[in-house]
Scaffold this motif. Structure first.
Motif, short mmCIF file in Angstrom:
data_model
loop_
_atom_site.label_atom_id
_atom_site.label_comp_id
_atom_site.label_asym_id
_atom_site.label_seq_id
_atom_site.Cartn_x
_atom_site.Cartn_y
_atom_site.Cartn_z
N GLU A 14 -10.07 -12.36 -35.33
CA GLU A 14 -8.93 -12.90 -34.58
C GLU A 14 -9.38 -13.58 -33.29
O GLU A 14 -8.88 -14.64 -32.94
N LEU A 15 -10.32 -12.97 -32.57
CA LEU A 15 -10.84 -13.54 -31.33
C LEU A 15 -11.53 -14.87 -31.61
O LEU A 15 -11.31 -15.86 -30.90
N PHE A 16 -12.36 -14.91 -32.64
CA PHE A 16 -13.06 -16.14 -32.99
C PHE A 16 -12.06 -17.24 -33.37
O PHE A 16 -12.18 -18.37 -32.92
N LEU A 17 -11.07 -16.88 -34.19
CA LEU A 17 -10.08 -17.87 -34.60
C LEU A 17 -9.29 -18.40 -33.41
O LEU A 17 -9.05 -19.60 -33.31
N GLU A 18 -8.94 -17.52 -32.48
CA GLU A 18 -8.23 -17.97 -31.27
C GLU A 18 -9.09 -18.96 -30.48
O GLU A 18 -8.61 -20.01 -30.06
N ALA A 19 -10.36 -18.62 -30.29
CA ALA A 19 -11.25 -19.51 -29.55
C ALA A 19 -11.39 -20.84 -30.29
O ALA A 19 -11.34 -21.91 -29.67
N LEU A 20 -11.55 -20.78 -31.61
CA LEU A 20 -11.70 -21.99 -32.40
C LEU A 20 -10.47 -22.88 -32.31
O LEU A 20 -10.57 -24.09 -32.13
N GLN A 21 -9.29 -22.29 -32.41
CA GLN A 21 -8.05 -23.06 -32.33
C GLN A 21 -7.85 -23.66 -30.94
O GLN A 21 -7.30 -24.75 -30.81
N ASN A 22 -8.31 -22.96 -29.91
CA ASN A 22 -8.22 -23.51 -28.56
C ASN A 22 -9.15 -24.70 -28.38
O ASN A 22 -8.89 -25.57 -27.54
N VAL A 23 -10.21 -24.76 -29.17
CA VAL A 23 -11.17 -25.86 -29.08
C VAL A 23 -10.73 -27.04 -29.94
O VAL A 23 -10.76 -28.19 -29.51
N ASP A 24 -10.31 -26.75 -31.18
CA ASP A 24 -9.95 -27.83 -32.10
C ASP A 24 -9.07 -27.28 -33.23
O ASP A 24 -9.56 -26.62 -34.14
N ARG A 25 -7.79 -27.57 -33.15
CA ARG A 25 -6.84 -27.06 -34.14
C ARG A 25 -6.99 -27.72 -35.51
O ARG A 25 -6.45 -27.22 -36.50
N SER A 26 -7.73 -28.80 -35.59
CA SER A 26 -7.86 -29.50 -36.88
C SER A 26 -8.90 -28.85 -37.79
O SER A 26 -8.98 -29.19 -38.97
N ILE A 27 -9.69 -27.93 -37.27
CA ILE A 27 -10.74 -27.30 -38.08
C ILE A 27 -10.11 -26.34 -39.08
O ILE A 27 -9.28 -25.51 -38.73
N ARG A 28 -10.52 -26.48 -40.32
CA ARG A 28 -10.08 -25.55 -41.37
C ARG A 28 -10.95 -24.31 -41.30
O ARG A 28 -12.18 -24.40 -41.24
N PHE A 29 -10.31 -23.16 -41.34
CA PHE A 29 -10.99 -21.88 -41.10
C PHE A 29 -10.76 -20.95 -42.28
O PHE A 29 -9.63 -20.79 -42.74
N SER A 30 -11.82 -20.36 -42.78
CA SER A 30 -11.69 -19.28 -43.74
C SER A 30 -12.68 -18.20 -43.31
O SER A 30 -13.62 -18.45 -42.56
N TYR A 31 -12.43 -16.99 -43.79
CA TYR A 31 -13.31 -15.89 -43.38
C TYR A 31 -13.61 -14.99 -44.56
O TYR A 31 -12.92 -15.01 -45.59
N ALA A 32 -14.68 -14.23 -44.41
CA ALA A 32 -15.08 -13.22 -45.37
C ALA A 32 -15.34 -11.94 -44.60
O ALA A 32 -15.88 -11.98 -43.49
#
Length: 133
Positions: A14-32
């Motif tokens: 969740e922390l990583f996704l929040e940081a990523l979205q704050n940087v660039d919302r266009s990035i597609r994100f998936s996790y394992a």
């Protein structure tokens, strides 16, 4: 840009996704949630991710073993891998470097510091146009 994030800690995801979205919302994100899950997802990706972020301290197969298996796959050799950890010894950093790890990211960073680091990493991926073909 598409990113695969491998971590067994849901709060860190969740922390990583929040940081990523704050940087660039266009990035597609998936996790394992494990290395094995990540390797299965990589088998099933319609397109390879543009970067793979791997936590070193995974339960079961650790981050080093995960990166080693990723690097053994011919179709994934060109995909940049970024390792996250709270603490890595210099010997372990050397071993990761031998596997061709693109960057290291501290998990101890504050959200704003992680965002700054992600900006630098993502810009370098775009600027260098890392060959992932």
């Amino acid at each position: 840009m598409e990113i695969l994030y491998v971590d067994d800690d849901s709060e860190d995801i969740e922390l990583f996704l929040e940081a990523l979205q704050n940087v660039d919302r266009s990035i597609r994100f998936s996790y394992a949630l494990s290395a094995n899950d990540a390797l299965k997802k990589l088998n099933n990706f319609l397109a390879r991710p543009d970067a793979i972020f791997v936590d070193y301290n995974l339960g079961g197969m650790d981050g080093y073993q995960c990166v080693r298996q990723i690097r053994e796959r011919e179709e994934l050799k060109g995909v940049p891998v970024i390792v996250l950890s709270g603490n890595l010894s210099s010997n372990l950093v050397d071993e990761f470097n031998k596997l061709g790890v693109y960057h290291f990211l501290s998990k101890r960073a504050l959200l704003s510091d992680m965002e700054d680091a992600l900006k630098v990493i993502l810009e370098s991926l775009r600027d260098k146009k890392v060959d992932i073909t």
